[in-house]
Scaffold this active site. Structure first.
Site, short mmCIF file in Angstrom:
data_model
loop_
_atom_site.label_atom_id
_atom_site.label_comp_id
_atom_site.label_asym_id
_atom_site.label_seq_id
_atom_site.Cartn_x
_atom_site.Cartn_y
_atom_site.Cartn_z
CE LYS A 193 -3.93 -2.27 0.18
NZ LYS A 193 -3.53 -3.67 0.03
C1 LIG Z 1 -9.47 -3.18 -1.45
C2 LIG Z 1 -8.93 -3.83 -0.21
N1 LIG Z 1 -9.74 -3.97 0.86
C3 LIG Z 1 -9.29 -4.52 2.00
C4 LIG Z 1 -8.00 -4.98 2.13
C5 LIG Z 1 -7.58 -5.63 3.40
O1 LIG Z 1 -6.48 -5.00 3.98
P1 LIG Z 1 -5.43 -5.83 4.89
O2 LIG Z 1 -4.62 -6.67 3.98
O3 LIG Z 1 -4.63 -4.75 5.55
O4 LIG Z 1 -6.24 -6.61 5.86
C6 LIG Z 1 -7.13 -4.84 1.06
C7 LIG Z 1 -5.71 -5.24 1.16
O5 LIG Z 1 -5.22 -6.22 0.81
C8 LIG Z 1 -7.59 -4.27 -0.15
O6 LIG Z 1 -6.79 -4.17 -1.22
#
Ligand SMILES: Cc1ncc(COP(=O)(O)O)c(C=O)c1O
Length: 393
Positions: free
Chosen positions: A191
């Site tokens: 990210k």
């Molecule tokens: C669009 C989206 N929503 C939610 C998430 C979930 O985030 P995390 O991986 O920090 O739990 C991600 C990340 O992978 C994502 O790209």
């Protein structure tokens, strides 16, 4: 052989390492002063009143659903093109997901595809809408909100930290709460900034912020003025568990990394924009077989991913062949995303949904390397490799 270029990667510098080392030597590894400092800096950066740090983007989405008290029997609308967590947070609460189709050329939910999803509620209460700002490009929030009635918008802004939008004459930051009740961010390594694992929810609503904090930490309250059963004489060890919460906290050590990274957001976002513009220029010669996705005019994305749409049929190559050909030339690629309702869990629950936009987008999408640490000449290397693999040279 030249260095391998993954599709995304973190940028960790010496001062990030020093900030983490300092936090490791301090008194609190978990809940310490850097948590509130990171939250305050983040709220200021996106222009929201409150920011609540948590252990991942997935936790952020789940906390948002908990804060809204999403329940079995209720429904939330999420787009078909996203990461599974956007939909899963609805299922954690026992509520059902209605998947909206997307624009085949951007992967974004639109007011039209949202309207069509509203037609599939079958009388159930719409309790939340989850617009996803894919790759940093934003959903038409005012357009969706006009149709959503009383249902709050919870923006999945995991890709969109640093993106600005302008609807009408007003420029605004993603997460500033002008349209959404809450916005959820992820600090996963690919990210825009990272804390390894980590997330944040922003809101302008004091009541929601309080509920987010409560659910983040076991449903436990420590402030005696908030107790349901206050003791008659002081009992300094007391705390009250007032609801069923979770341990979704982001440790002090990782907030130190977050603070250090957040200060670099303008530089990281600028570099992502520069590289994206370079790609656009270089890719013009591979058109129309390869098309870069143009973001909606209403936003200036921080470009979390660089996704192109490839007409694999016209090129006479499968996506697997293209990915293998790129990998053989030291270039990583990825697919964002397989439509979530096509995953076995959701297919078994909701059947084969008619989502022509999502299927057409999925058939063509491929993410090419994009991260601030790429060298100036890397987009050229990637486009050259792509043109060889597609035989467009
Ligand atoms: C669009 C989206 N929503 C939610 C998430 C979930 O985030 P995390 O991986 O920090 O739990 C991600 C990340 O992978 C994502 O790209």
């Amino acid at each position: 052989m030249a260095e391998f270029l993954p599709y995304g990667r973190q940028t960790i510098e010496d001062d990030d390492v020093a900030a983490v080392a300092e936090a490791l030597r301090a008194d609190y590894l978990t809940t310490g002063p850097r948590v509130e400092a990171f939250e305050a800096a983040f709220a200021e950066t996106v222009g929201a009143r409150y920011a609540v740090a948590c252990s991942s983007g997935t936790a952020a989405l789940h906390l948002a659903m908990l804060a809204l008290d999403l329940k079995p029997g209720e429904v939330a609308i999420a787009p078909a093109i996203t990461f599974a967590a956007t939909a899963n947070c609805v299922r954690y609460q026992g509520a059902e997901v209605v998947f909206a189709d997307v624009d085949p050329d951007t992967g974004l939910m639109t007011p039209d595809t949202f309207q069509a999803a509203l037609g599939r509620l079958d009388g159930r209460r719409l309790a939340a809408v989850l617009p996803v700002h894919l790759a940093g490009a934003t959903v038409d929030l005012p357009g969706v909100k006009r149709l959503a009635g009383a249902a709050p918008l919870v923006e999945d802004a995991c890709h969109a930290l640093g993106t600005t939008m302008s609807f009408g004459n007003i420029a605004e930051q993603v997460g500033d709460g002008r349209h959404g009740a809450m916005a959820c961010f992820s600090f996963h390594p690919v990210k825009t900034i990272t804390t390894a694992e980590g997330g944040m929810v922003t809101t302008n609503d004091a009541g929601l912020a309080e509920r987010l904090r409560l659910f983040r930490s076991h449903g436990i309250v420590r402030d005696p003025t908030q107790f349901r059963d206050p003791p008659t004489a002081p009992e300094p060890w007391l705390y009250e568990m007032q609801t069923l919460g979770y341990n979704y906290r982001l440790p002090d050590v990782l907030c130190a990394l977050g603070l250090s990274q957040l200060a670099k957001l303008p530089r990281f976002a600028r570099r992502r924009r520069e590289l994206t513009i370079r790609y656009w220029t270089l890719l013009a010669r591979l058109s129309p077989t390869v098309r870069a996705i143009a973001p909606p005019g209403s936003c200036d994305p921080a470009y979390h991913l660089f996704i192109v749409l490839i007409d694999f049929e016209a090129a006479g190559r499968t996506r697997a062949e293209v990915m293998a050909g790129l990998a053989a030339r030291g270039i990583g690629s990825q697919v964002h995303y397989i439509p979530v309702p096509r995953q076995p869990y959701y297919r078994e629950r909701y059947g084969d949904l008619d989502l022509p936009g999502a299927d057409a987008y999925y058939a063509r999408c491929l993410s090419l390397p994009l991260y601030p640490g790429m060298a100036d000449g890397d987009p050229e290397r990637v486009v050259e490799a792509l043109s060889e693999v597609l035989n467009l040279g």
